[in-house]
Design a protein around this motif. Structure first.
Motif, PDB file in Angstrom:
ATOM      1  N   HIS A   1     -15.604 -26.095  32.468  1.00  0.00           N
ATOM      2  CA  HIS A   1     -16.612 -25.052  32.272  1.00  0.00           C
ATOM      3  C   HIS A   1     -16.019 -23.678  31.949  1.00  0.00           C
ATOM      4  CE1 HIS A   1     -19.596 -27.866  33.712  1.00  0.00           C
ATOM      5  NE2 HIS A   1     -18.956 -28.017  34.864  1.00  0.00           N
ATOM      6  N   GLU A   2     -16.683 -23.005  31.040  1.00  0.00           N
ATOM      7  CA  GLU A   2     -16.411 -21.607  30.748  1.00  0.00           C
ATOM      8  C   GLU A   2     -17.699 -20.825  31.025  1.00  0.00           C
ATOM      9  OE1 GLU A   2     -14.942 -21.058  26.828  1.00  0.00           O
ATOM     10  OE2 GLU A   2     -13.229 -22.409  27.098  1.00  0.00           O
TER      11      GLU A   2
ATOM     12  N   GLU B   1     -18.590 -21.055  39.722  1.00  0.00           N
ATOM     13  CA  GLU B   1     -17.434 -21.924  39.504  1.00  0.00           C
ATOM     14  C   GLU B   1     -17.368 -23.044  40.533  1.00  0.00           C
ATOM     15  OE1 GLU B   1     -12.569 -21.646  39.019  1.00  0.00           O
ATOM     16  OE2 GLU B   1     -13.785 -19.828  39.167  1.00  0.00           O
TER      17      GLU B   1
ATOM     18  N   CYS C   1     -22.607 -22.230  31.824  1.00  0.00           N
ATOM     19  CA  CYS C   1     -21.444 -22.718  31.078  1.00  0.00           C
ATOM     20  C   CYS C   1     -21.733 -22.635  29.577  1.00  0.00           C
ATOM     21  CB  CYS C   1     -21.121 -24.153  31.475  1.00  0.00           C
ATOM     22  SG  CYS C   1     -19.765 -24.876  30.500  1.00  0.00           S
ATOM     23  N   ARG C   2     -20.831 -21.997  28.840  1.00  0.00           N
ATOM     24  CA  ARG C   2     -21.023 -21.832  27.404  1.00  0.00           C
ATOM     25  C   ARG C   2     -20.802 -23.134  26.640  1.00  0.00           C
ATOM     26  NH1 ARG C   2     -17.325 -16.696  26.030  1.00  0.00           N
ATOM     27  NH2 ARG C   2     -15.914 -17.863  27.404  1.00  0.00           N
ATOM     28  N   LYS C   3     -20.144 -24.111  27.264  1.00  0.00           N
ATOM     29  CA  LYS C   3     -19.850 -25.369  26.583  1.00  0.00           C
ATOM     30  C   LYS C   3     -20.973 -26.390  26.737  1.00  0.00           C
ATOM     31  CE  LYS C   3     -14.773 -25.250  26.718  1.00  0.00           C
ATOM     32  NZ  LYS C   3     -13.585 -25.970  27.209  1.00  0.00           N
TER      33      LYS C   3
END
Length: 309
Positions: free
Chosen positions: A70-71, A47, A34-36
């Motif tokens: 999530h990204e 996912e 997740c980039r966040k």
């Protein structure tokens, strides 16, 4: 690289060099990250697995953990750069003498990993240091410049403690190869066990450890000797399980002749040849050639291949 005085082995000591350590995840599929919030799980599709994972930081008005929508970045490798001292050994391979490019032969992988583990055990004993002070890695380098196996022994301490550098001398090198040979020879197990090569730290490679394969690679590196044929006793042992299975196939008969097993019946007439594990296949007859390890460890696949012809 420095000439070691042995047939196919060179070596060199390197100080404060950088090792890139990469974790490719199960099956080489990488990780979903997740980039966040930085949450990560193995595999390309994270996912579903990360749906209910909350960040370990940040609280809302009710003192509950905040959620993250999530990204994902999928298929990422996780890595690190580690600087330390090392001694690297380069073993050159001649494809005419050694099975290098046979994709269905696991000998080179088993030999490389087993030899590397034996060299680590030998080095720790010679230097009289704690087992965890020295690490080992290995790789195959197959390309236009030739075929090579690299074994590198390096200090576990960041920036190096100087232990691995002590191996880069002719006096220690002779001891190292002799001790490695003793480890690979002085055991009664079939492939590898906890009395020779296996230990907790290499548990992920237990299935690939084979002291006989490691010994073949070592003797090729230091003496230039290689096996091009097998003994009559090895042939009989290698084909014994295959013959036992073929007994249950109605109309199939088998007969040992030299280093070959002749199979006939049901429209089949074949002369199967047993090869040493390290020997390359003869391209014109590769369909009737089997490595000894293949005959003893993958009997169902061998029998299926025989009957399919």
């Amino acid at each position: 690289m420095k000439d070691s005085g042995y047939a196919h082995a060179k070596f060199n000591a390197r100080r404060d060099c950088s090792l890139v350590v990469i974790n490719k995840g199960p099956g080489g599929d990488g990780f979903s990250v997740c980039r966040k919030c930085g949450a990560a799980v193995p595999g390309k599709d994270g996912e579903k697995a990360l749906r209910n994972i909350t960040p370990p930081y940040g609280r809302d008005d009710r003192n509950s953990r905040s959620r993250c929508f999530h990204e994902f970045e999928n298929g990422l490798y996780i890595g690190d750069v580690f600087s330390t001292d090392m001694t690297i050994f380069e073993l050159s391979l001649d494809p005419k003498e050694v099975s290098v490019y046979d994709s269905d032969n696991t000998w080179l992988s088993r030999a490389r990993i087993s030899l590397a583990e034996a060299m680590r055990l030998a080095a720790v004993d010679i230097l009289d240091i704690d087992f965890n002070e020295l690490c080992v890695g290995s790789r195959n380098r197959l390309g236009n410049s030739g075929a090579f196996v690299d074994v590198f022994l390096f200090d576990s301490l960041s920036s190096g403690a100087g232990y691995s550098s002590e191996l880069a001398s002719e006096h220690i090198l002779k001891q190292l190869f002799n001790k490695t040979k003793d480890i690979l020879t002085n055991c009664n197990c079939q492939d590898a066990c906890f009395s020779c090569l296996k230990h907790f730290n290499n548990k992920l490679t237990h299935s690939k450890l084979d002291r006989f394969a490691g010994l073949d690679l070592l003797e090729y590196a230091i003496c230039g000797t290689f096996k091009s044929s097998v003994t009559a006793g090895d042939v009989e042992e290698a084909f014994s399980q295959v013959r036992e299975v073929l007994k249950f196939e109605t109309g199939i008969t088998t007969k040992l002749e030299g280093n070959e097993l002749r199979v006939s019946g049901k429209g089949i007439s074949r002369a199967l040849r047993c090869l040493p594990d390290m020997a390359p296949k003869t391209r014109g007859e590769s369909g009737d050639e089997f490595w000894k390890y293949q005959l003893t460890h993958d009997v169902p696949a061998v029998v299926e291949q025989i009957l399919d012809k």
